[in-house]
Design a protein around this motif. Sequence first.
Motif, mmCIF file in Angstrom:
data_model
loop_
_atom_site.group_PDB
_atom_site.id
_atom_site.type_symbol
_atom_site.label_atom_id
_atom_site.label_comp_id
_atom_site.label_asym_id
_atom_site.label_seq_id
_atom_site.Cartn_x
_atom_site.Cartn_y
_atom_site.Cartn_z
ATOM 1 N N UNK A 51 0.846 -1.189 0.000
ATOM 2 C CA UNK A 51 0.000 0.000 0.000
ATOM 3 C C UNK A 51 0.886 1.246 0.000
ATOM 4 N N UNK A 52 0.599 2.165 -0.891
ATOM 5 C CA UNK A 52 1.412 3.367 -0.979
ATOM 6 C C UNK A 52 0.868 4.457 -0.063
ATOM 7 N N UNK A 53 1.775 5.342 0.340
ATOM 8 C CA UNK A 53 1.392 6.442 1.215
ATOM 9 C C UNK A 53 0.906 7.622 0.403
ATOM 10 N N UNK A 54 -0.113 8.276 0.925
ATOM 11 C CA UNK A 54 -0.583 9.500 0.297
ATOM 12 C C UNK A 54 0.279 10.662 0.746
ATOM 13 N N UNK A 55 0.342 11.686 -0.095
ATOM 14 C CA UNK A 55 1.155 12.855 0.201
ATOM 15 C C UNK A 55 0.251 14.093 0.262
ATOM 16 N N UNK A 56 0.811 15.163 0.832
ATOM 17 C CA UNK A 56 0.104 16.433 0.950
ATOM 18 C C UNK A 56 0.934 17.502 0.241
ATOM 19 N N UNK A 57 0.274 18.311 -0.587
ATOM 20 C CA UNK A 57 0.952 19.361 -1.339
ATOM 21 C C UNK A 57 0.334 20.718 -1.019
ATOM 22 N N UNK A 58 1.151 21.752 -1.177
ATOM 23 C CA UNK A 58 0.687 23.130 -1.060
ATOM 24 C C UNK A 58 1.052 23.817 -2.365
ATOM 25 N N UNK A 59 0.050 24.398 -3.027
ATOM 26 C CA UNK A 59 0.222 24.996 -4.345
ATOM 27 C C UNK A 59 -0.217 26.451 -4.314
ATOM 28 N N UNK A 60 0.628 27.328 -4.835
ATOM 29 C CA UNK A 60 0.297 28.750 -4.886
ATOM 30 C C UNK A 60 1.525 29.556 -5.256
ATOM 31 N N UNK A 61 1.461 30.844 -5.022
ATOM 32 C CA UNK A 61 2.620 31.689 -5.315
ATOM 33 C C UNK A 61 3.748 31.368 -4.339
ATOM 34 N N UNK A 62 4.960 31.633 -4.758
ATOM 35 C CA UNK A 62 6.169 31.263 -4.001
ATOM 36 C C UNK A 62 6.129 31.762 -2.547
ATOM 37 N N UNK A 63 5.805 33.023 -2.346
ATOM 38 C CA UNK A 63 5.825 33.594 -0.994
ATOM 39 C C UNK A 63 4.796 32.941 -0.077
ATOM 40 N N UNK A 64 3.698 32.472 -0.634
ATOM 41 C CA UNK A 64 2.637 31.875 0.176
ATOM 42 C C UNK A 64 2.907 30.423 0.539
ATOM 43 N N UNK A 65 3.666 29.692 -0.277
ATOM 44 C CA UNK A 65 3.767 28.241 -0.060
ATOM 45 C C UNK A 65 5.086 27.751 0.511
ATOM 46 N N UNK A 66 6.166 28.486 0.327
ATOM 47 C CA UNK A 66 7.460 27.949 0.742
ATOM 48 C C UNK A 66 7.573 27.690 2.247
ATOM 49 N N UNK A 67 6.896 28.469 3.064
ATOM 50 C CA UNK A 67 6.933 28.267 4.507
ATOM 51 C C UNK A 67 6.352 26.929 4.939
ATOM 52 N N UNK A 68 5.507 26.337 4.118
ATOM 53 C CA UNK A 68 4.888 25.060 4.466
ATOM 54 C C UNK A 68 5.895 23.907 4.439
ATOM 55 N N UNK A 69 7.022 24.104 3.789
ATOM 56 C CA UNK A 69 8.063 23.059 3.787
ATOM 57 C C UNK A 69 8.546 22.778 5.200
ATOM 58 N N UNK A 70 8.558 23.801 6.043
ATOM 59 C CA UNK A 70 8.996 23.631 7.431
ATOM 60 C C UNK A 70 8.072 22.687 8.198
ATOM 61 N N UNK A 71 6.847 22.547 7.715
ATOM 62 C CA UNK A 71 5.882 21.652 8.345
ATOM 63 C C UNK A 71 5.923 20.249 7.738
ATOM 64 N N UNK A 72 6.819 20.040 6.790
ATOM 65 C CA UNK A 72 6.939 18.732 6.168
ATOM 66 C C UNK A 72 6.042 18.522 4.966
ATOM 67 N N UNK A 73 5.398 19.577 4.507
ATOM 68 C CA UNK A 73 4.543 19.461 3.334
ATOM 69 C C UNK A 73 5.356 19.769 2.079
#
Length: 104
Positions: A1-23
């Motif tokens: 069984x494969x794991x599902x992933x979570x993505x954040x999509x939008x402009x650079x300034x709005x989404x890059x901070x979500x990497x710190x949360x593991x997204x």
Amino acid sequence: MSEYKIAVLGDRDSVLGFRALGLEAFPAETVEEARRILHNLAKENYAIVYLTEQYAAGMAADVARYKDELTPAIILIPGKEGSLGIGMANVKSAVERAVGADIL
């Protein structure tokens, strides 16, 4: 069984901070690029895609296409410019459909 992933999509300034949360962040420069990325994410193993309201406003038909699909669930979030109220309107609509009345 494969794991599902979570993505954040939008402009650079709005989404890059979500990497710190593991997204996984997918910055897009234009609505057209965001549209292509969204469709690619839907083909891959992404269960949830957080999408900024600013891009969602220009991709209403694309977002609606996945509304009744199991995956990905597209959750609208405010971008760096703030909320447009689209995400809350979608939540309100979903609650009305589920409950049969406006409780928000």
